[in-house]
Design a protein around this motif. Structure first.
Motif, mmCIF file in Angstrom:
data_model
loop_
_atom_site.group_PDB
_atom_site.id
_atom_site.type_symbol
_atom_site.label_atom_id
_atom_site.label_comp_id
_atom_site.label_asym_id
_atom_site.label_seq_id
_atom_site.Cartn_x
_atom_site.Cartn_y
_atom_site.Cartn_z
ATOM 1 N N TYR A 60 34.887 34.041 41.068
ATOM 2 C CA TYR A 60 34.829 35.160 40.686
ATOM 3 C C TYR A 60 34.270 36.165 41.368
ATOM 4 O O TYR A 60 34.498 37.444 41.428
ATOM 5 N N SER A 61 33.568 35.558 42.439
ATOM 6 C CA SER A 61 32.973 36.713 43.307
ATOM 7 C C SER A 61 33.939 37.366 44.310
ATOM 8 O O SER A 61 33.731 38.443 44.653
ATOM 9 N N THR A 62 34.969 36.564 44.910
ATOM 10 C CA THR A 62 35.949 37.266 45.456
ATOM 11 C C THR A 62 36.859 38.098 44.820
ATOM 12 O O THR A 62 37.254 39.143 45.173
ATOM 13 N N ILE A 63 37.154 37.925 43.730
ATOM 14 C CA ILE A 63 38.100 38.752 42.571
ATOM 15 C C ILE A 63 37.109 40.231 42.544
ATOM 16 O O ILE A 63 37.581 41.362 42.690
ATOM 17 N N PHE A 64 35.886 39.950 42.172
ATOM 18 C CA PHE A 64 34.887 41.000 42.175
ATOM 19 C C PHE A 64 34.796 41.851 43.394
ATOM 20 O O PHE A 64 34.909 43.244 43.194
ATOM 21 N N ILE A 65 34.654 41.081 44.503
ATOM 22 C CA ILE A 65 34.633 42.123 45.812
ATOM 23 C C ILE A 65 35.964 42.811 46.203
ATOM 24 O O ILE A 65 36.083 43.831 46.495
ATOM 25 N N GLY A 66 37.093 41.961 45.662
ATOM 26 C CA GLY A 66 38.496 42.476 45.962
ATOM 27 C C GLY A 66 38.703 43.880 45.166
ATOM 28 O O GLY A 66 39.092 44.990 45.648
ATOM 29 N N PHE A 84 35.146 36.256 55.161
ATOM 30 C CA PHE A 84 34.360 35.271 55.258
ATOM 31 C C PHE A 84 34.082 34.356 53.795
ATOM 32 O O PHE A 84 34.078 33.131 53.860
ATOM 33 N N LEU A 85 34.105 34.756 52.775
ATOM 34 C CA LEU A 85 34.021 34.224 51.505
ATOM 35 C C LEU A 85 35.476 33.517 51.426
ATOM 36 O O LEU A 85 35.442 32.239 50.820
ATOM 37 N N LEU A 86 36.649 34.099 51.625
ATOM 38 C CA LEU A 86 37.700 33.445 51.544
ATOM 39 C C LEU A 86 38.039 32.080 52.369
ATOM 40 O O LEU A 86 38.426 31.075 52.186
ATOM 41 N N LYS A 87 37.485 32.059 53.708
ATOM 42 C CA LYS A 87 37.268 31.286 54.685
ATOM 43 C C LYS A 87 36.467 30.073 54.144
ATOM 44 O O LYS A 87 36.836 28.828 54.309
#
Length: 79
Positions: free
Chosen positions: A2-8, A73-76
């Motif tokens: 959810y953090s990656t979706i929110f940041i995107g 960084f989060l995706l990696k």
């Protein structure tokens, strides 16, 4: 996840905001510029508004740069 979706989504919103700010700065063709300047001419003045918009543009650009690095960084780390 959810953090990656929110940041995107946050990066996309900041990009749209940056586009609007850049359109306001164009004094020759900008429809947004004329309506913005008519309302805020008395409050800021022309020079202050231009410097304010330029500072906002730089801040948003730097913010997008660091958010993109953080997103990468989060995706990696996620995979």
């Amino acid at each position: 996840m959810y953090s990656t979706i929110f940041i995107g989504i946050f990066i996309i919103l900041i990009c749209f905001l940056l586009i609007v700010i850049i359109l306001i700065q164009n004094p020759k063709k900008g429809i947004f510029y004329q309506s913005f300047m008519d309302k805020n001419f008395r409050l800021f003045g022309i020079k202050r508004t231009n410097t304010l918009l330029e500072k906002i543009t730089w801040i948003l650009s730097i913010f997008i740069f660091f958010l993109t690095l953080f997103f990468n960084f989060l995706l990696k780390n996620h995979s």
